[in-house]
Design an enzyme around this catalytic site. Sequence first.
Site, PDB file in Angstrom:
ATOM      1  CG  MET A 161      -1.905  -0.977   0.988  1.00  0.00           C
ATOM      2  SD  MET A 161      -2.773  -1.006  -0.283  1.00  0.00           S
ATOM      3  CE  MET A 161      -4.107  -3.280  -0.176  1.00  0.00           C
ATOM      4  CB  CYS A 162       4.136   1.901   0.301  1.00  0.00           C
ATOM      5  SG  CYS A 162       4.701   1.613   1.820  1.00  0.00           S
ATOM      6  CG  HIS A 163       0.885   6.357  -1.873  1.00  0.00           C
ATOM      7  ND1 HIS A 163       0.205   6.062  -0.935  1.00  0.00           N
ATOM      8  CD2 HIS A 163      -0.061   6.624  -2.820  1.00  0.00           C
ATOM      9  CE1 HIS A 163      -0.722   6.391  -1.010  1.00  0.00           C
ATOM     10  NE2 HIS A 163      -1.104   6.965  -1.702  1.00  0.00           N
ATOM     11  CG  MET A 191       5.475   2.323   5.225  1.00  0.00           C
ATOM     12  SD  MET A 191       5.880   1.461   6.521  1.00  0.00           S
ATOM     13  CE  MET A 191       6.307  -0.226   6.060  1.00  0.00           C
ATOM     14  CD  GLU A 192       8.573   5.282   1.156  1.00  0.00           C
ATOM     15  OE1 GLU A 192       7.899   5.013   0.272  1.00  0.00           O
ATOM     16  OE2 GLU A 192       8.486   5.779   2.350  1.00  0.00           O
ATOM     17  CG  ASP A 246      24.176 -12.117   2.204  1.00  0.00           C
ATOM     18  OD1 ASP A 246      23.460 -12.425   2.200  1.00  0.00           O
ATOM     19  OD2 ASP A 246      23.837 -11.672   1.894  1.00  0.00           O
TER      20      ASP A 246
END
Length: 164
Positions: free
Chosen positions: A75-77, A117-118, A132
Site C-alpha cells: 500500500m506504499c505510494h 516506510m522508506e 548476509d
Amino acid sequence: MSKLTHFNEQGRAKMVDVSDKSETFRTAIAKSSIIVNELIHAQISEGSNKKGDVFAVAQVAAIMAAKQTSTIIPMCHPLPLTGIDVHFEWNIDAPTSHYEVSIKAEVKTKGLTGVEMEALTAASVAALTIYDMCKAAGKEMVIGPTYLQRKTGGKNGNFERIDS
C-alpha cells in the site's frame, strides 16, 4: 473511532488516494541495530570480510531498498525521494563482549505522503545485508529493534520518539 483508510466500501484493501494532499517537504529517520560476535566485529573493523566492505555494501543496499519500498510494501505510494543517508556506529560493551552496530537511515522527499516506510525499509535492509555478508562467521546475530525515530512534515505534523 477513526475510519480505516486502506479499505474500500467492500472491505477490500486499497491504496489511499492522496490526490488532494498538499506537497510538502517530509523527512523520516529510522533506526535499527544488529548484534554481532567478536570475530564479525573484527572482520568489519579490519575490512577482512571475504565478501568485501560490509558497511559500504549495506549502505548501497539500504539506499536501493528505500528507492524500491513501494514495490515490496503493497500500500506504499511510489515517491520521488530527494535524499537518502545511512550511518553506522559501533556500540561496544567490552566486559560483556557485546558488539552492536547501530544503523540510522534518513530519507527525504518533497511529496504528497511521508517517507516513514522508506526509512524503515532502508534501516531493515542495512541490517539484513550485514547479516548476509557476515553469516559465515556466525549465525547467532540478532537484528533489532527497528523503529521510527523521527518524522517531519505532512498533515499529522512532526513525530519524535522519546526513548526511555
